[in-house]
Write a protein that holds these residues in place. Structure first.
Motif, PDB file in Angstrom:
ATOM      1  N   GLU A 164      53.290  57.770  58.133  1.00 60.06           N
ATOM      2  CA  GLU A 164      51.871  58.024  58.370  1.00 60.06           C
ATOM      3  C   GLU A 164      51.687  58.530  59.802  1.00 60.06           C
ATOM      4  OE1 GLU A 164      47.740  55.505  58.717  1.00 60.06           O
ATOM      5  OE2 GLU A 164      49.292  54.772  57.363  1.00 60.06           O
ATOM      6  N   GLU A 165      51.091  59.698  59.931  1.00 58.44           N
ATOM      7  CA  GLU A 165      50.927  60.314  61.247  1.00 58.44           C
ATOM      8  C   GLU A 165      49.826  59.606  62.034  1.00 58.44           C
ATOM      9  OE1 GLU A 165      49.201  64.440  62.260  1.00 58.44           O
ATOM     10  OE2 GLU A 165      51.378  64.729  62.265  1.00 58.44           O
ATOM     11  N   THR A 166      50.110  59.370  63.301  1.00 58.10           N
ATOM     12  CA  THR A 166      49.130  58.811  64.223  1.00 58.10           C
ATOM     13  C   THR A 166      48.980  59.785  65.385  1.00 58.10           C
ATOM     14  OG1 THR A 166      50.840  57.590  65.419  1.00 58.10           O
ATOM     15  CG2 THR A 166      49.731  56.412  63.628  1.00 58.10           C
ATOM     16  N   ASP A 206      55.624  72.165  70.335  1.00 58.95           N
ATOM     17  CA  ASP A 206      55.407  71.735  68.959  1.00 58.95           C
ATOM     18  C   ASP A 206      55.714  72.890  68.027  1.00 58.95           C
ATOM     19  OD1 ASP A 206      54.636  70.046  66.875  1.00 58.95           O
ATOM     20  OD2 ASP A 206      52.571  70.773  66.923  1.00 58.95           O
ATOM     21  N   PRO A 207      56.645  72.765  67.087  1.00 59.75           N
ATOM     22  CA  PRO A 207      57.469  71.614  66.753  1.00 59.75           C
ATOM     23  C   PRO A 207      58.610  71.410  67.754  1.00 59.75           C
ATOM     24  CG  PRO A 207      58.064  73.453  65.347  1.00 59.75           C
ATOM     25  CD  PRO A 207      56.902  73.913  66.205  1.00 59.75           C
ATOM     26  N   SER A 208      59.328  70.307  67.576  1.00 54.07           N
ATOM     27  CA  SER A 208      60.371  69.923  68.533  1.00 54.07           C
ATOM     28  C   SER A 208      61.549  70.888  68.558  1.00 54.07           C
ATOM     29  CB  SER A 208      60.879  68.513  68.229  1.00 54.07           C
ATOM     30  OG  SER A 208      61.483  68.471  66.955  1.00 54.07           O
ATOM     31  N   CYS A 209      61.744  71.667  67.513  1.00 54.15           N
ATOM     32  CA  CYS A 209      62.945  72.502  67.405  1.00 54.15           C
ATOM     33  C   CYS A 209      62.798  73.909  67.989  1.00 54.15           C
ATOM     34  CB  CYS A 209      63.378  72.603  65.957  1.00 54.15           C
ATOM     35  SG  CYS A 209      62.113  73.321  64.893  1.00 54.15           S
ATOM     36  N   ILE A 210      61.702  74.223  68.660  1.00 55.59           N
ATOM     37  CA  ILE A 210      61.557  75.575  69.199  1.00 55.59           C
ATOM     38  C   ILE A 210      62.253  75.669  70.556  1.00 55.59           C
ATOM     39  CG2 ILE A 210      59.528  76.264  67.880  1.00 55.59           C
ATOM     40  CD1 ILE A 210      57.820  75.638  70.334  1.00 55.59           C
ATOM     41  N   CYS A 211      63.514  76.028  70.510  1.00 57.97           N
ATOM     42  CA  CYS A 211      64.374  76.067  71.693  1.00 57.97           C
ATOM     43  C   CYS A 211      63.885  77.023  72.761  1.00 57.97           C
ATOM     44  CB  CYS A 211      65.793  76.476  71.303  1.00 57.97           C
ATOM     45  SG  CYS A 211      66.605  75.277  70.250  1.00 57.97           S
ATOM     46  N   TRP A 212      63.280  78.121  72.365  1.00 57.86           N
ATOM     47  CA  TRP A 212      62.889  79.137  73.332  1.00 57.86           C
ATOM     48  C   TRP A 212      61.732  78.684  74.219  1.00 57.86           C
ATOM     49  CZ3 TRP A 212      62.520  79.431  68.082  1.00 57.86           C
ATOM     50  CH2 TRP A 212      61.248  79.355  67.539  1.00 57.86           C
ATOM     51  N   TYR A 213      61.097  77.567  73.906  1.00 59.00           N
ATOM     52  CA  TYR A 213      59.996  77.079  74.737  1.00 59.00           C
ATOM     53  C   TYR A 213      60.462  76.825  76.176  1.00 59.00           C
ATOM     54  CZ  TYR A 213      56.061  74.437  76.407  1.00 59.00           C
ATOM     55  OH  TYR A 213      55.001  74.021  77.147  1.00 59.00           O
ATOM     56  N   ASN A 214      61.586  76.151  76.327  1.00 53.94           N
ATOM     57  CA  ASN A 214      62.189  75.914  77.639  1.00 53.94           C
ATOM     58  C   ASN A 214      63.694  76.073  77.437  1.00 53.94           C
ATOM     59  OD1 ASN A 214      63.117  74.964  80.117  1.00 53.94           O
ATOM     60  ND2 ASN A 214      61.564  73.355  80.245  1.00 53.94           N
ATOM     61  N   ALA A 230      52.178  56.796  71.421  1.00 55.78           N
ATOM     62  CA  ALA A 230      50.944  56.016  71.414  1.00 55.78           C
ATOM     63  C   ALA A 230      50.266  56.067  72.797  1.00 55.78           C
ATOM     64  CB  ALA A 230      51.234  54.575  71.012  1.00 55.78           C
ATOM     65  N   LYS A 231      51.057  55.969  73.851  1.00 52.45           N
ATOM     66  CA  LYS A 231      50.508  55.977  75.214  1.00 52.45           C
ATOM     67  C   LYS A 231      49.730  57.265  75.500  1.00 52.45           C
ATOM     68  CE  LYS A 231      51.889  55.684  80.064  1.00 52.45           C
ATOM     69  NZ  LYS A 231      53.017  55.470  80.982  1.00 52.45           N
ATOM     70  N   TYR A 232      50.252  58.408  75.040  1.00 49.40           N
ATOM     71  CA  TYR A 232      49.616  59.693  75.309  1.00 49.40           C
ATOM     72  C   TYR A 232      48.859  60.252  74.108  1.00 49.40           C
ATOM     73  CZ  TYR A 232      52.050  59.731  79.740  1.00 49.40           C
ATOM     74  OH  TYR A 232      52.492  59.410  81.005  1.00 49.40           O
ATOM     75  N   ASP A 233      48.692  59.436  73.051  1.00 48.63           N
ATOM     76  CA  ASP A 233      47.946  59.819  71.851  1.00 48.63           C
ATOM     77  C   ASP A 233      48.501  61.095  71.219  1.00 48.63           C
ATOM     78  OD1 ASP A 233      45.933  59.430  69.921  1.00 48.63           O
ATOM     79  OD2 ASP A 233      44.567  60.797  70.968  1.00 48.63           O
ATOM     80  N   LEU A 234      49.825  61.177  71.130  1.00 51.06           N
ATOM     81  CA  LEU A 234      50.495  62.349  70.582  1.00 51.06           C
ATOM     82  C   LEU A 234      50.752  62.180  69.090  1.00 51.06           C
ATOM     83  CD1 LEU A 234      53.001  62.742  73.519  1.00 51.06           C
ATOM     84  CD2 LEU A 234      51.078  64.261  73.016  1.00 51.06           C
ATOM     85  N   LYS A 235      50.643  63.270  68.366  1.00 53.81           N
ATOM     86  CA  LYS A 235      50.850  63.242  66.919  1.00 53.81           C
ATOM     87  C   LYS A 235      52.296  62.937  66.575  1.00 53.81           C
ATOM     88  CE  LYS A 235      47.274  66.531  65.642  1.00 53.81           C
ATOM     89  NZ  LYS A 235      47.032  67.864  65.037  1.00 53.81           N
ATOM     90  N   GLY A 236      52.486  62.236  65.475  1.00 47.38           N
ATOM     91  CA  GLY A 236      53.816  61.925  64.979  1.00 47.38           C
ATOM     92  C   GLY A 236      53.807  60.645  64.168  1.00 47.38           C
ATOM     93  N   SER A 237      54.993  60.257  63.697  1.00 42.24           N
ATOM     94  CA  SER A 237      55.122  59.023  62.924  1.00 42.24           C
ATOM     95  C   SER A 237      56.439  58.345  63.285  1.00 42.24           C
ATOM     96  CB  SER A 237      55.077  59.315  61.418  1.00 42.24           C
ATOM     97  OG  SER A 237      56.249  59.988  61.016  1.00 42.24           O
ATOM     98  N   ASP A 238      56.499  57.050  63.027  1.00 39.71           N
ATOM     99  CA  ASP A 238      57.730  56.302  63.275  1.00 39.71           C
ATOM    100  C   ASP A 238      58.882  56.879  62.455  1.00 39.71           C
ATOM    101  OD1 ASP A 238      56.323  54.634  64.963  1.00 39.71           O
ATOM    102  OD2 ASP A 238      56.118  53.012  63.503  1.00 39.71           O
ATOM    103  N   GLY A 239      58.589  57.247  61.217  1.00 33.83           N
ATOM    104  CA  GLY A 239      59.620  57.797  60.336  1.00 33.83           C
ATOM    105  C   GLY A 239      60.197  59.098  60.876  1.00 33.83           C
TER     106      GLY A 239
END
Length: 182
Positions: free
Chosen positions: A45-47, A55-63, A123-132
């Motif tokens: 469940e996304e929070t 975003d997403p985590s796999c975009i290598c060209w970002y940095n 949770a600290k920075y209110d970022l989207k995602g889930s534990d799973g």
């Protein structure tokens, strides 16, 4: 300052300080086992309401320098993770480095421990995602998550920097300017 010296000092923790982290190993192992047995890693469940800067985590060209360092230079990946965790959980870099190394050899429990740390960070920075997703990505794409966390930390905490891998200028207001996805 000399970029090469900055990178070497970034990648090499002060091993003299690692002895203080020995007491944290059993605590971290307990947290990893608790995370695994509580089955929080099954929760998809996304929070959160904000997108990550990368975003997403796999975009290598970002940095790209950070991505290449994380995938191709293991000590760079470990150092970046330990320094990210220092900002995420408040424990010294050397402690996080030691815990990650030891838990890696204990049935790869560092994945569960890192996923737990990352969930608290989101949770600290209110970022989207889930534990799973945190657990799945930590297991399969840990270098990508390390990069994503580092880029987010550089965005949230301007004094946090990684030698030779600065946050791209286009990210100056990206996280706050991005509207939540429908």
């Amino acid at each position: 300052s000399d970029p090469a010296n900055d990178l070497v000092s970034f990648c090499m923790p002060d091993f003299g300080k690692c002895s203080g982290g020995a007491s944290e190993i059993s605590t971290a192992l307990g947290e990893a086992i608790e995370y695994l047995t509580s089955q929080k890693w099954l929760n998809c469940e996304e929070t959160g309401s904000k997108d990550f800067v990368q975003d997403p985590s796999c975009i290598c060209w970002y940095n790209l320098p950070l991505c290449l360092g994380s995938w191709l230079v293991p000590c760079c990946s470990c150092a970046t993770l330990a320094r990210n965790l220092e900002r995420m959980n408040g424990k010294p870099c050397e402690t996080n480095f030691l815990v990650c190394c030891v838990l890696s050899f204990l049935c790869y429990t560092n994945v569960c421990w890192y996923a737990k740390q990352r969930s608290a960070f989101r949770a600290k920075y209110d970022l989207k995602g889930s534990d799973g997703m945190d657990c799945l990505q930590a297991c399969c794409f840990e270098p990508c998550l390390i990069c994503q966390d580092a880029n987010q930390l550089m965005h949230e905490i301007p004094e946090y920097t990684i030698p030779m891998a600065p946050l791209p200028p286009s990210a100056a207001g990206a996280a706050t300017a991005t509207a939540p996805k429908a």
